[in-house]
Design a protein around this motif. Structure first.
Motif, mmCIF file in Angstrom:
data_model
loop_
_atom_site.group_PDB
_atom_site.id
_atom_site.type_symbol
_atom_site.label_atom_id
_atom_site.label_comp_id
_atom_site.label_asym_id
_atom_site.label_seq_id
_atom_site.Cartn_x
_atom_site.Cartn_y
_atom_site.Cartn_z
ATOM 1 N N GLN A 153 0.825 -1.216 0.000
ATOM 2 C CA GLN A 153 0.000 0.000 0.000
ATOM 3 C C GLN A 153 0.857 1.264 0.000
ATOM 4 N N SER A 154 2.011 1.202 0.652
ATOM 5 C CA SER A 154 2.881 2.376 0.772
ATOM 6 C C SER A 154 3.788 2.564 -0.433
ATOM 7 N N CYS A 155 4.003 1.497 -1.185
ATOM 8 C CA CYS A 155 4.946 1.518 -2.309
ATOM 9 C C CYS A 155 4.211 1.095 -3.579
ATOM 10 N N PRO A 156 3.441 1.986 -4.181
ATOM 11 C CA PRO A 156 2.619 1.611 -5.341
ATOM 12 C C PRO A 156 3.424 1.223 -6.575
ATOM 13 N N ASN A 157 4.737 1.536 -6.592
ATOM 14 C CA ASN A 157 5.581 1.186 -7.741
ATOM 15 C C ASN A 157 6.291 -0.153 -7.573
ATOM 16 N N LEU A 158 5.965 -0.886 -6.510
ATOM 17 C CA LEU A 158 6.667 -2.135 -6.223
ATOM 18 C C LEU A 158 6.424 -3.156 -7.340
ATOM 19 N N LYS A 159 7.511 -3.562 -7.987
ATOM 20 C CA LYS A 159 7.408 -4.476 -9.123
ATOM 21 C C LYS A 159 8.127 -5.805 -8.890
#
Length: 275
Positions: A153-159
């Protein structure tokens, strides 16, 4: 012809010195390279040298003669807010992780390898300060499904996520097994790469991940003993996932140097680099 005398290392141009030093890890730079001469020390103080901090070590903390946490804080300070990648091995704590997060809002890659003292509370507090994070690794750590959910939720760019555990083929707890998988499924829709070596998830958790992570292309399920890749589940994975590593696939080439006895068969209990 007169043989040309070798140049003094101290007289090398700064860009060449920098190129040489970037081949070392951060401990080697701070403990050895910066002590070579004044010009090398000057280059070692440049914030551009500290875009990546690699605190790789052998884990024998008691015999090192220096404090890795103090050293890591010093390296973070030298980055002057420009830190993009950090790898911490063995010595991470809640306090250190939050020290890093408070000074590194641009961080894109965080690898926590055998950082057993880091707990949910400290991890959650830190990860909320890292909105640009794209790659997270937790190897031999203990994060709950809730902590992973907050990370997503805190890191929307997590890939890219690596969540590696010590496999135990005898462990089964219906309430606990899919906790981490559900945390991932509920909060990480942009994941492309997922490594769950030795995870306890079942087909229920895997289904949730496939539903919640529509862009997933690389999936490593080696030593996930509760997964049954058969029938519709096997078809769905093979059709959706470009690179699939199955629970019984070879684990040769473990990057962290471990040799753990395979509880279910011959001793091939390593995992290789992924991606």
């Amino acid at each position: 012809m007169k043989r040309e005398e070798p140049k003094n290392w101290a007289e090398l141009p700064p860009e060449l010195i920098s190129s040489i030093l970037l081949r070392l890890n951060s401990i080697e730079i701070l403990e050895k390279a910066q002590k070579v001469c004044r010009s090398w020390r000057s280059v070692c103080k440049d914030p551009s040298m500290w875009r990546k901090i690699d605190m790789d070590n052998l884990g024998d903390l008691g015999s090192m003669g220096y404090d890795l946490e103090i050293m890591c804080r010093h390296a973070v300070d030298r980055s002057q807010g420009g830190l993009l990648e950090i790898d911490i091995w063995y010595f991470g704590t809640d306090e250190l992780l939050n020290y890093i997060a408070d000074r590194s809002s641009k961080l894109k890659s965080l690898r926590l390898i055998m950082c057993y003292p880091i707990a949910d509370e400290g991890f959650i507090e830190a990860v909320r300060k890292l909105p640009l994070l794209e790659y997270l690794e937790i190897t031999y750590g203990a994060m709950s499904g809730e902590a992973l959910k907050v990370a997503g939720q805190s890191c929307p760019n997590l890939k890219k996520l690596r969540l590696n555990s010590e496999p135990d083929p005898k462990f089964y707890d219906e309430e606990f097994n899919d906790e981490e998988a559900l945390g991932i499924a509920e909060s990480m829709p942009e994941l492309r790469h997922l490594q769950l070596f030795g995870n306890t998830l079942t087909n229920t958790g895997l289904t949730a991940i496939l539903d919640g992570c529509p862009h997933l292309e690389h999936l490593d399920l080696r030593k996930c003993f509760n997964i049954r890749l058969e029938g519709d589940m096997e078809k769905r994975c093979t059709e959706r996932i470009k690179e699939l590593k199955r629970p019984d696939d070879s684990t040769a080439g473990h990057p962290y140097g471990f040799n753990i006895e395979d509880l279910s068969g011959p001793n091939n209990y390593y995992w290789d680099g992924f991606y």
